[in-house]
Design a protein around this motif. Structure first.
Motif, PDB file in Angstrom:
ATOM      1  N   PHE A 200       9.503  84.518 -38.781  1.00 25.13           N
ATOM      2  CA  PHE A 200       9.985  84.349 -37.675  1.00 25.13           C
ATOM      3  C   PHE A 200       9.458  82.804 -36.509  1.00 25.13           C
ATOM      4  O   PHE A 200       9.712  82.304 -36.363  1.00 25.13           O
ATOM      5  N   ALA A 201       8.772  84.107 -36.418  1.00 23.74           N
ATOM      6  CA  ALA A 201       7.506  83.887 -34.954  1.00 23.74           C
ATOM      7  C   ALA A 201       6.807  82.896 -36.080  1.00 23.74           C
ATOM      8  O   ALA A 201       5.802  82.088 -35.146  1.00 23.74           O
ATOM      9  N   TRP A 202       6.222  82.933 -37.300  1.00 26.20           N
ATOM     10  CA  TRP A 202       5.039  82.695 -38.000  1.00 26.20           C
ATOM     11  C   TRP A 202       5.122  80.653 -37.645  1.00 26.20           C
ATOM     12  O   TRP A 202       4.538  79.954 -37.550  1.00 26.20           O
ATOM     13  N   ILE A 203       6.625  80.331 -38.456  1.00 25.17           N
ATOM     14  CA  ILE A 203       6.683  79.041 -38.160  1.00 25.17           C
ATOM     15  C   ILE A 203       6.450  77.910 -36.705  1.00 25.17           C
ATOM     16  O   ILE A 203       7.003  76.683 -36.995  1.00 25.17           O
ATOM     17  N   GLY A 204       7.090  78.463 -35.642  1.00 23.92           N
ATOM     18  CA  GLY A 204       6.562  78.214 -34.834  1.00 23.92           C
ATOM     19  C   GLY A 204       7.521  77.353 -34.156  1.00 23.92           C
ATOM     20  O   GLY A 204       8.803  77.949 -34.182  1.00 23.92           O
ATOM     21  N   MET A 205       7.623  76.394 -34.045  1.00 26.37           N
ATOM     22  CA  MET A 205       8.615  75.130 -33.420  1.00 26.37           C
ATOM     23  C   MET A 205       9.568  75.297 -32.331  1.00 26.37           C
ATOM     24  O   MET A 205       9.395  76.497 -31.190  1.00 26.37           O
ATOM     25  N   PRO A 206       9.724  74.591 -32.199  1.00 26.45           N
ATOM     26  CA  PRO A 206      10.327  74.711 -29.620  1.00 26.45           C
ATOM     27  C   PRO A 206      11.541  75.627 -29.747  1.00 26.45           C
ATOM     28  O   PRO A 206      12.623  75.626 -30.882  1.00 26.45           O
ATOM     29  N   GLN A 207      10.624  76.848 -29.164  1.00 25.81           N
ATOM     30  CA  GLN A 207      12.384  77.972 -29.025  1.00 25.81           C
ATOM     31  C   GLN A 207      12.069  78.395 -27.519  1.00 25.81           C
ATOM     32  O   GLN A 207      11.091  78.090 -26.916  1.00 25.81           O
ATOM     33  N   VAL A 208      13.609  79.177 -27.387  1.00 28.97           N
ATOM     34  CA  VAL A 208      13.614  79.560 -26.398  1.00 28.97           C
ATOM     35  C   VAL A 208      14.331  80.996 -26.538  1.00 28.97           C
ATOM     36  O   VAL A 208      14.943  81.390 -27.786  1.00 28.97           O
ATOM     37  N   GLN A 209      14.437  82.035 -25.481  1.00 29.64           N
ATOM     38  CA  GLN A 209      14.482  83.390 -25.575  1.00 29.64           C
ATOM     39  C   GLN A 209      15.294  83.255 -24.503  1.00 29.64           C
ATOM     40  O   GLN A 209      15.646  82.492 -23.172  1.00 29.64           O
ATOM     41  N   LEU A 210      16.649  84.201 -24.897  1.00 29.18           N
ATOM     42  CA  LEU A 210      18.135  84.225 -24.282  1.00 29.18           C
ATOM     43  C   LEU A 210      17.822  86.037 -24.035  1.00 29.18           C
ATOM     44  O   LEU A 210      18.024  86.428 -25.543  1.00 29.18           O
ATOM     45  N   GLU A 211      18.650  86.294 -23.269  1.00 33.08           N
ATOM     46  CA  GLU A 211      18.553  88.108 -23.029  1.00 33.08           C
ATOM     47  C   GLU A 211      20.196  87.921 -23.319  1.00 33.08           C
ATOM     48  O   GLU A 211      21.081  87.179 -22.754  1.00 33.08           O
ATOM     49  N   PHE A 212      20.428  90.127 -23.103  1.00 32.61           N
ATOM     50  CA  PHE A 212      21.559  89.965 -24.025  1.00 32.61           C
ATOM     51  C   PHE A 212      21.408  91.345 -23.896  1.00 32.61           C
ATOM     52  O   PHE A 212      20.286  91.929 -24.195  1.00 32.61           O
ATOM     53  N   GLU A 213      22.888  91.888 -23.765  1.00 37.14           N
ATOM     54  CA  GLU A 213      23.127  93.741 -23.666  1.00 37.14           C
ATOM     55  C   GLU A 213      23.285  94.031 -24.735  1.00 37.14           C
ATOM     56  O   GLU A 213      24.716  92.852 -25.386  1.00 37.14           O
ATOM     57  N   ARG A 214      22.467  94.391 -25.344  1.00 39.24           N
ATOM     58  CA  ARG A 214      22.996  94.795 -26.639  1.00 39.24           C
ATOM     59  C   ARG A 214      23.834  96.128 -27.035  1.00 39.24           C
ATOM     60  O   ARG A 214      23.502  97.581 -26.213  1.00 39.24           O
TER      61      ARG A 214
END
Length: 338
Positions: A200-214
């Protein structure tokens, strides 16, 4: 034609449709205890979203009635599709199978145990509408895990982030949203030893991280015993870093240094107290030095050679036993082809 090669090249910069098709890929292995609640919560969220929904369950060789339950649910819910694998191939292969069969404009990967809350989907879809191709969900906490597992997971993710050849997000699992462009890019990666977080990380592309309570599991028991977690961790380290091979040399040097210390200890003991067995210090130091050097190096080399062996055999990642797409998604695709 190779199923792992996209038929159409991904195109960047296209406007987002107002009501996109969305496929939720759900790997399932013996999750009968939680499936009813999972479908109830996920269905309620999908009803509120401006999407054409599909829920693609990937049955990974379940033996507890999960497959029969999904088949019954699909009769009354046109959003449900079912991909049945011929046996248990593991979660990484099940996710790959689901992504290979997902034809929607937006694809979400999530677990059925409700540790990936469906209620996060609106936030993820909003981020996709803003132009991001990949939305990864970062765990703010790991409720339900033992203290030892939390410490081990935190240490592993940070180790992988430091030694990996590509930046892999820390404390991020498989729960994520991907655009069609990202899914097509993933399909071009053919390796058999699949560490999906790294791919998933290798392909790159515009991305964003969202935090959540697991949250903790809603029901049932974990499908990841200690040995499977260790194997997955080894896949991650060997798939995206050659540092373990360099570590073999360092470990050999440390073994040699320790052997030198032992030699000095035995020499001092012989001078001060004498030695009852002639040649014993030299023999034990030599065995420790050579054995430690060889075993450490061979063990690490074996990990890489074993993965090369798997790749060379070119066996398929999974075998499909049956596939029934969601009726709602099938109707949409038929309308598009007319």
């Amino acid at each position: 034609m190779n199923a792992r090669t996209p038929l159409v090249a991904p195109v960047a910069g296209l406007p987002r449709p107002a009501r996109p098709s969305l496929c939720v890929v759900v790997p399932v292995h013996n999750e009968i205890d939680v499936l009813p609640l999972f479908l109830e919560r996920l269905g309620a969220v999908l009803t509120m979203l401006p999407v054409v929904p599909e829920i693609l369950f990937v049955d990974d060789g379940s033996r507890d009635g999960s497959l029969a339950w999904i088949e019954r649910a699909a009769v009354t819910d046109s959003r449900i599709g079912l991909l049945q694998l011929s046996r248990n191939f593991g979660k990484e292969a099940a996710m790959t199978a689901g992504l290979d069969h997902a034809e929607a404009e937006v694809v979400v990967v999530m677990d059925a145990d409700l540790q990936d809350p469906p209620e996060q989907l609106p936030r993820m879809l909003d981020a996709w509408f803003q132009g991001n191709d990949v939305i990864v969900m970062k765990r703010r906490s790991r409720n339900g895990d033992s203290p030892g597992k939390r410490i081990a997971a935190a240490a592993y993710y940070r180790l992988l982030a430091r030694v990996g050849e590509i930046p892999i997000p820390v404390d991020v699992g498989d729960f994520r949203l991907m655009s069609r462009r990202a899914v097509l890019a993933l399909r071009t990666l053919p390796e058999r030893n699949r560490y999906m977080k790294g791919l998933f990380a290798w392909i790159g592309m515009p991305q964003v991280q969202l935090e959540f309570e697991r949250p903790a599991r809603a029901a049932g028991n974990t499908r990841w015993p200690l040995m499977k977690l260790i194997g997955l961790a080894a896949d991650g380290l060997t798939s995206f870093s050659v540092l373990p091979l360099r570590f073999a040399g360092v470990a050999g040097m440390l073994a040699a240094c320790f052997a030198l210390v032992m030699a000095l200890v035995y020499a001092g003991k012989t001078v001060l107290f004498g030695e009852s067995v002639d040649g014993f210090p030299t023999l034990i130091v030599s065995i420790f030095f050579i054995g430690g050097l060889q075993l450490c190096g061979l063990g690490i080399l074996g990990e890489y050679v074993g993965r090369i062996y798997t790749e060379v055999k070119q066996r398929p990642l999974y075998l499909r036993q049956s596939y029934r797409p969601a009726r709602q998604q099938s109707d949409r695709l038929e309308r598009q082809s007319v």
